[in-house]
Design an enzyme around this catalytic site. Sequence first.
Site, PDB file in Angstrom:
ATOM      1  N   TYR A  24       0.822  -1.211   0.000  1.00 13.09           N
ATOM      2  CA  TYR A  24       0.000   0.000   0.000  1.00 13.09           C
ATOM      3  C   TYR A  24       0.859   1.265   0.000  1.00 13.09           C
ATOM      4  O   TYR A  24       0.667   2.180  -0.800  1.00 13.09           O
ATOM      5  CB  TYR A  24      -0.942  -0.003   1.205  1.00 13.09           C
ATOM      6  CG  TYR A  24      -1.695   1.291   1.376  1.00 13.09           C
ATOM      7  CD1 TYR A  24      -2.865   1.532   0.673  1.00 13.09           C
ATOM      8  CD2 TYR A  24      -1.231   2.273   2.245  1.00 13.09           C
ATOM      9  CE1 TYR A  24      -3.551   2.727   0.816  1.00 13.09           C
ATOM     10  CE2 TYR A  24      -1.908   3.473   2.398  1.00 13.09           C
ATOM     11  CZ  TYR A  24      -3.072   3.696   1.682  1.00 13.09           C
ATOM     12  OH  TYR A  24      -3.734   4.871   1.827  1.00 13.09           O
TER      13      TYR A  24
ATOM     14  N   ASP B  16      -8.026  -3.478  -1.598  1.00 11.44           N
ATOM     15  CA  ASP B  16      -9.162  -2.702  -2.104  1.00 11.44           C
ATOM     16  C   ASP B  16      -8.704  -1.448  -2.832  1.00 11.44           C
ATOM     17  O   ASP B  16      -9.367  -0.975  -3.767  1.00 11.44           O
ATOM     18  CB  ASP B  16     -10.091  -2.323  -0.955  1.00 11.44           C
ATOM     19  CG  ASP B  16      -9.364  -1.542   0.135  1.00 11.44           C
ATOM     20  OD1 ASP B  16      -9.596  -0.333   0.244  1.00 11.44           O
ATOM     21  OD2 ASP B  16      -8.572  -2.144   0.884  1.00 11.44           O
TER      22      ASP B  16
ATOM     23  N   LYS C 146     -11.304  -8.951   5.156  1.00 11.46           N
ATOM     24  CA  LYS C 146     -11.855  -7.610   5.346  1.00 11.46           C
ATOM     25  C   LYS C 146     -12.505  -7.151   4.041  1.00 11.46           C
ATOM     26  O   LYS C 146     -11.830  -6.882   3.048  1.00 11.46           O
ATOM     27  CB  LYS C 146     -10.768  -6.626   5.772  1.00 11.46           C
ATOM     28  CG  LYS C 146     -11.325  -5.238   6.080  1.00 11.46           C
ATOM     29  CD  LYS C 146     -10.204  -4.278   6.375  1.00 11.46           C
ATOM     30  CE  LYS C 146     -10.731  -2.861   6.575  1.00 11.46           C
ATOM     31  NZ  LYS C 146      -9.644  -1.883   6.644  1.00 11.46           N
TER      32      LYS C 146
END
Length: 530
Positions: free
Chosen positions: A267, A302, A374
């Site tokens: 990330y 995501d 998640k």
Amino acid sequence: MSSRHVLELDRAMVRRARSLARRAGRPVVDLARSHTTVSVERATLRLAGLGGADHENIPWVNHLVDAVRDGVGLEHGVALPVWDALGRDVAPDLTTLAQKAAAGGVDFRVPEGAARTRAGRSSRSAVARGIRAIDSQRRRRDRLITRHGDPAATPWIYLIVATGDIYEDIPQAQAAAREGADVIAVIRSTGQSLLDFVPEGATREGYAGTYATQENFRLMRAALDETSKELGRYIRLTNYASGLCMPEIATLAGLERLDMMLNDSMYGILFRDINPIRTFVDQRFSRQIHARAGIIINTGEDNYLTTADAVEAAHTVTVSQLLNEYFAKEAGLEDWQLGLGHAFEIDPSIPDSFRLELAHALLARELFPEAPLKWMPPTKHMTGDIFRGYLLDGFFNLVGAMTGQGILLVGMMTEAVVTPWLSDRDLALQNVRYVLNAAGGLAEDFHPPRDGMIQTRARHVLAEAVDLLETILADTDGAGDPPLLAAIADGTFGAMRRPPTKGKGLDGVVRRAAGYVNPAIDLLESGATR
């Protein structure tokens, strides 16, 4: 969580995907083992009890690590020079030593012989006290869960609270728990991931989030403990260990008993332009801390789907999940700690978008049957039409119920459009409660038709993931960067190009010397307490 094989995946292909992920990840782990960073060394000092900051709010750990780096370098680690100085009575304690070092009043050295042995023994003893404090907090969490109980069902409802003011966050977080939230996430102030220091004390001035500090962690954890007792269920607290201070924030989270932390392998590289080597070194240490502390990590796949098409890039999410799993387990995390991320981000105007979302969610669930996945709500395709947004969040919640997700982040109808009102949060929680009450057990009944669209799509995404991993590993001649770093540089993930020779924080990366010593790493890898 569901372990049923409803997709009837080719088990040999699943095994091959994991084998390829291990092969891609192993050279990166070797890279992490051969380097240290300023944040790893600062985290080591924090475990030994050094905290606080000067009058300009520059932490003492920053001063001390910088002084050692300027004096003798960090190739041997910070422990030997620091505890050698303490052993020579340069200062009576770490704080005083940091203060003298900041003023240029300490001549550091890398000790040898008996002095080296003494410094190594003293540093291990000091750092071990911090490790034992983390162990104590883990035992306390276990006792509180036994006393208050876990939520009655999964997925756990995960809700974001962050006003910028920790003293305003607290009553909002408690209210959210009373309305049904099981996990409270205090997102960080904008830009904190790019600060190469951890702010000090309770803060009230964050922008679009609240600063992650040890005192803010302590205050929120204490408040949620009160609410856990009131509600008769343990309320979990999460924050973010991404960015330039990943090891330090992970350490502070362990010391203050946070329960989850955002901790993704890529990330910070992709979305914050942090140097890849810095990220992977920091990530490994931070995950070792999380493993010891019993903290569940949340990964950030995501985010890929906010910059790349959610259908075309679905396989990159799967590849990242497999890599995150490998890196996590190598650092000592167990399946129950792997909150691997994925998201409901397909353009709703695409025909069969809901069926595609089901296929992708089922694939993640079946690949990682014991992990508390998640599940992230729609953001990219939310608009100013609040009714459409509310319906889209309902579809998202339904997929979560149908596929047995472990952690469900509450989507709000104005998400990614404006900062949601408190009333939006209340409506969002009503949406979640309705769907989970009405369809919470649907995962037991739902089985897509054999060789139908959902099974076929999931198998196709898995095959694309295997193909991508094979492509990443195609350059196996041993020359140049590890294949995964080359793939990141080429923009394979999230359509972002991040070469290992660039990015923020590169100047804080140091190759370890043959005599490198870090008692924190030794204690974490051995499982020792002293």
